[in-house]
Design an enzyme around this catalytic site. Structure first.
Site, PDB file in Angstrom:
ATOM      1  N   ARG A  86       0.803  -1.218   0.000  1.00  0.00           N
ATOM      2  CA  ARG A  86       0.000   0.000   0.000  1.00  0.00           C
ATOM      3  C   ARG A  86       0.842   1.277   0.000  1.00  0.00           C
ATOM      4  NH1 ARG A  86      -2.756  -4.028   2.018  1.00  0.00           N
ATOM      5  NH2 ARG A  86      -5.048  -4.073   1.918  1.00  0.00           N
ATOM      6  N   HIS A 111      -0.794  -2.573  -4.634  1.00  0.00           N
ATOM      7  CA  HIS A 111      -0.169  -3.418  -5.658  1.00  0.00           C
ATOM      8  C   HIS A 111      -0.146  -2.787  -7.050  1.00  0.00           C
ATOM      9  CE1 HIS A 111       0.442  -6.390  -2.708  1.00  0.00           C
ATOM     10  NE2 HIS A 111      -0.686  -7.067  -2.824  1.00  0.00           N
ATOM     11  N   HIS A 185       3.684 -12.566  -5.588  1.00  0.00           N
ATOM     12  CA  HIS A 185       2.521 -12.810  -4.740  1.00  0.00           C
ATOM     13  C   HIS A 185       2.066 -14.271  -4.865  1.00  0.00           C
ATOM     14  CE1 HIS A 185      -1.004 -11.879  -2.388  1.00  0.00           C
ATOM     15  NE2 HIS A 185      -0.721 -10.579  -2.382  1.00  0.00           N
ATOM     16  N   ASP A 249      -1.438 -10.527   8.388  1.00  0.00           N
ATOM     17  CA  ASP A 249      -1.304  -9.679   7.200  1.00  0.00           C
ATOM     18  C   ASP A 249      -0.346  -8.569   7.608  1.00  0.00           C
ATOM     19  OD1 ASP A 249      -1.592  -8.374   4.797  1.00  0.00           O
ATOM     20  OD2 ASP A 249      -3.781  -8.193   4.907  1.00  0.00           O
ATOM     21  N   GLU A 313       5.851 -12.363   1.026  1.00  0.00           N
ATOM     22  CA  GLU A 313       6.109 -11.374  -0.021  1.00  0.00           C
ATOM     23  C   GLU A 313       7.344 -10.548   0.351  1.00  0.00           C
ATOM     24  OE1 GLU A 313       2.359  -9.194  -0.678  1.00  0.00           O
ATOM     25  OE2 GLU A 313       1.428 -10.860   0.406  1.00  0.00           O
TER      26      GLU A 313
END
Length: 349
Positions: A86, A111, A185, A249, A313
């Site tokens: 982000r 993304h 990803h 996350d 990631e």
């Protein structure tokens, strides 16, 4: 070692979509589409000697174009950019000029925007069929694409070794100062029959994670993992300490020398006996346990739901373009962007 190119019969924006298959002498097999640089298959032998595909995806290419899938924003197996994760308020300033991007995640940019690198056809520029099988893909992101400045050329090489390592090597150049933060990803599940990944054992070599606001955008603050449910410095089941409604996350700041290639993450699944080790030159790794995953008719007709996979990631700090204390994500014409990430598959010893 072998490399094969297989046409899909699909043309997107005048460009042919091709599948590239990399195989080593052990039978380890990786299938990549030049659309989105998607890793569609990663087939290895588990402890029982059975072939097992450890990544989520679809049986056919056309399913990656299904509107319902695209609306979910899963990015299955794709490379995302120009900027991973982000950017707060979809806005950044370089050399006193401010750029406003599409706000595709609430008020933030996620993304790369509306049509990021995951939805582009990359050129196949080199095939390596020697001691290691490899393919190099290239994409030119033009000045103003998704409102990012500068013409940016990215080369991405996938290399499969005899040691069951899939090496991703990135290089990028620009003709104007721009923001860049690339990642892969991939959604992994090491269990023989898939399912919830809460019993996978996870280790991340990081003493700190990044604080996030209510929209998962990082604030600039580092928080020690010690004494929190975020602590993966020692291997533990992913579901051992998690909030079952949220999972993970979160971005972890790796304990490493900036730019060195080192071990970032290790995931173990005892039923298959498989171990996935992730090495990277990048400073952070984002652990995502797929809370928002909702994909119908995946491989073998399976539906993929929340916590049905995990992502590691590797990237630069999210929103670093707006946080001067973070390692810079601004690339200038005199510089070369480089990144290496390795996915190494082995068996529990």
């Amino acid at each position: 070692m072998s490399v094969q190119q297989i046409p899909t019969g699909k043309i997107i924006d005048g460009e042919e979509v091709i599948a590239i298959e990399l195989t080593n002498s052990k039978g380890t097999y990786v299938k990549i589409f030049n659309y989105g640089a998607i890793i569609n298959k990663f087939v290895v032998k588990n402890a029982k000697g059975e072939k097992q595909d450890i990544v989520l995806g679809f049986d056919t290419f056309d399913e990656y174009l299904d509107p319902a899938y695209l609306a979910n924003g899963a990015y299955l197996g794709a490379v995302v950019g120009r900027y991973a994760n982000r950017i707060k308020n979809g806005r950044f300033t370089i050399d006193e000029e401010t750029y406003q991007l599409a706000q595709n995640a609430g008020t933030d940019t996620l993304h790369g925007g509306i049509v990021g690198f995951d939805k582009k056809v990359w050129d196949v520029i080199e095939i390596g069929d020697g001691p290691q099988s490899s393919v190099t893909l290239q994409y030119e992101s033009v000045d103003g694409e998704e409102n990012f400045p500068g013409n940016l050329i990215i080369d991405l090489t996938f290399e499969l070794t005899e040691n069951d390592e899939l090496i991703l090597s990135y290089e990028a150049e620009t003709d104007q100062a721009t923001a860049i933060n690339l990642t892969h990803h991939g959604y992994f599940n090491l269990a023989p029959n898939g399912g919830n990944i809460k019993n996978h054992k996870q280790q991340i070599f990081a003493s700190n994670y990044l604080e996030q606001d209510s929209n998962y955008s990082v604030t600039g603050k580092l928080i020690p993992v010690e004494g929190t449910h975020m602590d993966f410095t020692k291997s533990k089941a992913i579901g051992q300490d998690w909030d079952e409604e949220e999972g993970y996350d979160q971005t972890y700041v790796l304990d490493k020398i900036y730019g060195d290639l080192s071990l970032a993450s290790k995931t173990i699944e005892e039923e298959s006996g498989l171990v996935l080790s992730v090495y990277t030159t990048e400073p952070v790794a984002h652990l995502y346990t797929a809370k928002y995953l909702d994909v119908k008719n995946g491989k073998g007709g399976k539906d993929y739901g929340s916590y049905g996979a995990f992502c590691v990631e590797t990237q630069h700090h999210p929103n670093a373009v707006n946080i001067p204390t973070f390692p810079s994500t601004i690339l200038r014409p005199e510089d070369l962007y480089t990144q290496t990430t390795i996915y190494k598959v082995s068996l529990i010893k």
